[in-house]
Write a protein that holds these residues in place. Sequence first.
Motif, mmCIF file in Angstrom:
data_model
loop_
_atom_site.group_PDB
_atom_site.id
_atom_site.type_symbol
_atom_site.label_atom_id
_atom_site.label_comp_id
_atom_site.label_asym_id
_atom_site.label_seq_id
_atom_site.Cartn_x
_atom_site.Cartn_y
_atom_site.Cartn_z
ATOM 1 N N ILE A 27 -5.310 0.271 2.232
ATOM 2 C CA ILE A 27 -6.006 1.236 1.678
ATOM 3 C C ILE A 27 -6.444 2.283 2.743
ATOM 4 N N SER B 128 -14.077 -0.725 -3.761
ATOM 5 C CA SER B 128 -14.166 -2.301 -3.715
ATOM 6 C C SER B 128 -15.197 -3.023 -4.651
ATOM 7 N N GLY C 235 -3.523 1.731 -4.199
ATOM 8 C CA GLY C 235 -3.797 0.372 -4.236
ATOM 9 C C GLY C 235 -4.381 0.141 -5.587
ATOM 10 N N GLY D 277 0.787 -1.312 0.116
ATOM 11 C CA GLY D 277 -0.012 0.014 -0.232
ATOM 12 C C GLY D 277 0.889 1.257 0.002
ATOM 13 N N TYR E 252 -8.598 -6.168 0.635
ATOM 14 C CA TYR E 252 -8.549 -4.864 1.171
ATOM 15 C C TYR E 252 -8.374 -4.677 2.591
#
Length: 584
Positions: free
Chosen positions: A158, A205, A168, A15, A187
């Motif tokens: 993230i 997402s 990301g 990240g 994530y």
Amino acid sequence: MQTTENKGRHLVVCGKGGIGKTTVATNLGEALVALDQRVAITGCSPKSSLIDVYDMGDRMAPILDLKRREGITAQNIGKAVQRTSTGILLCETGGPEPGVGCAGVGLPIAFQELEEHKHQLDGFDAVNYAFYDLLGDVVCGGFFTPMRGGGREALVVISGELMAVYAGNNILRAVKALGDDVRVAGYVVNMRGVPHEEEVVRAFSERTQVPILASIPRESATFKHAERERKTVLSALPESPIAATFRELARRLHSSASEVVPKPIDRYDELYDLYMGVQRDRIEIGDDGRAQYQRSLPKNPVSRELPKRISIYGTGGIGKSTTSSNVSAALVLMGEKVFQIGCDPKHDSIANLCGQLKPTVLDEVQKLGGTRGISRELLKNLIFPGVGFEDRLFGTECGGPAPGKGCAGKGVDLVVKLLEEHRLPQEYRFTFIVYDVLGDTVCGGFARPLKFTPQAYIVTSGEVATMMQAMKIAQSIKAASDHGVDVGIGGIIDNMRGIPKEAEIVEAVFGAVGLPVVHHVPRSEWVQKAENARATVVQAFPASDQARQYLDLARKLQEKTSRHSLTREVLSTREILAIVNRYA
């Protein structure tokens, strides 16, 4: 609790710089140990963060440091690998000598040494979970070594900040480029408290089809308590809600394998539109301010035979690009003709000056298959005027290699040299040049701007890990000076995070090594509002107190001529913590 035996999963925790990868790797590792799993964590960054977290500076050496000092042998490899009190095996790859060499090249060398000598390390081959704590700002080929080898899973950290989501997405692009050898586990959201954060990460997402495995609440007091104790949250505060979050994440990871096929976003504009789609108060921001800014432009610009040049370094996520761009916008109000050069593969340095992300020089180099076709005119087309600055501010982005390929440091080195060889600063008659440089890796390429900037400034905050990295940047600048480069440290810029007694802490820490603090920039909601409008605070909200802070800082940088060097060896994490604890 009964768990299913797991045969060797490899998880790459990656990240944006400063997003909390080491925090995730260490706490998740300890949660898995509690599930009777054998865990190893390898730090894949020149910052050597694991050594700092576990206070092992007197017992453990990064592999590359050990290699330079005495070479790696079957007899001494144990100096590079230690076991924590909870049973986790720790190893740090380290980086090149400060200011010299290539950090990306160093990573595969360190892995090669580890592979060759791992049989001398008790239990190293028998771990169920091998974590790799990987720097994500630089997605060049060397830094993606841990992704290769088959069966790797990326655990992407993230937040709801635009650049954290952007980084990301770049990691997803690199994973896609590497092919079937790498999967994405999901994530982990390290919440930062920005507006509409949950909506941002949920939208990201859904668009990329990568699940959110856990959301870590923003509880600064919990992490600071653990930091002072030199422990993870799970060890220091096992009953805390954050510890419970990591335990649930561990159970979720342990009970299922990754089958995610990510769909990264190819265009930055689409990513920006997705982000702004949930920022409901965004549209009218800053319009009146821009008009007021333009009315304030001086009629008589500065005249200077040679431009004043400074570099602004800082670890990823500390706000060096925000600081640099606001300083540049403020310098225009002081009559300067400014050129800002973004020296970071994320190429977001001049986005708020130009109103959008711009193409990079390395993009063109890659299209042409090399530098032979790079002409003076082509370079001029990659020097972009800022929006609303009446030809008094320009910027360019060095850029980086394709995700997962090439060398980011060499890219910075190449672009800075091309600009000078074609004498473009002279043609444009810039009076002030600002190099905005990523400081996580001050290898040979990222050190190139030091050769053109008599004064280098370091952006930090009152957080221990950030101050430690600022110390290492100062060490790199000193190394460049010791190698004959005409550079000194202009001072420290404290980009404050709202920590109690932060100004006193930063003054004390850097005063201990002879470095003055030039300015304390307070934390402000105006920064996020301006960035949502693709603008600087100085331009969008010139009447705000935050704009006045940047104007004061810019005036100091314009007038300052003194340079400083370290008066002693940089402080260790233990020494920094001792100072911090005096103000607790």
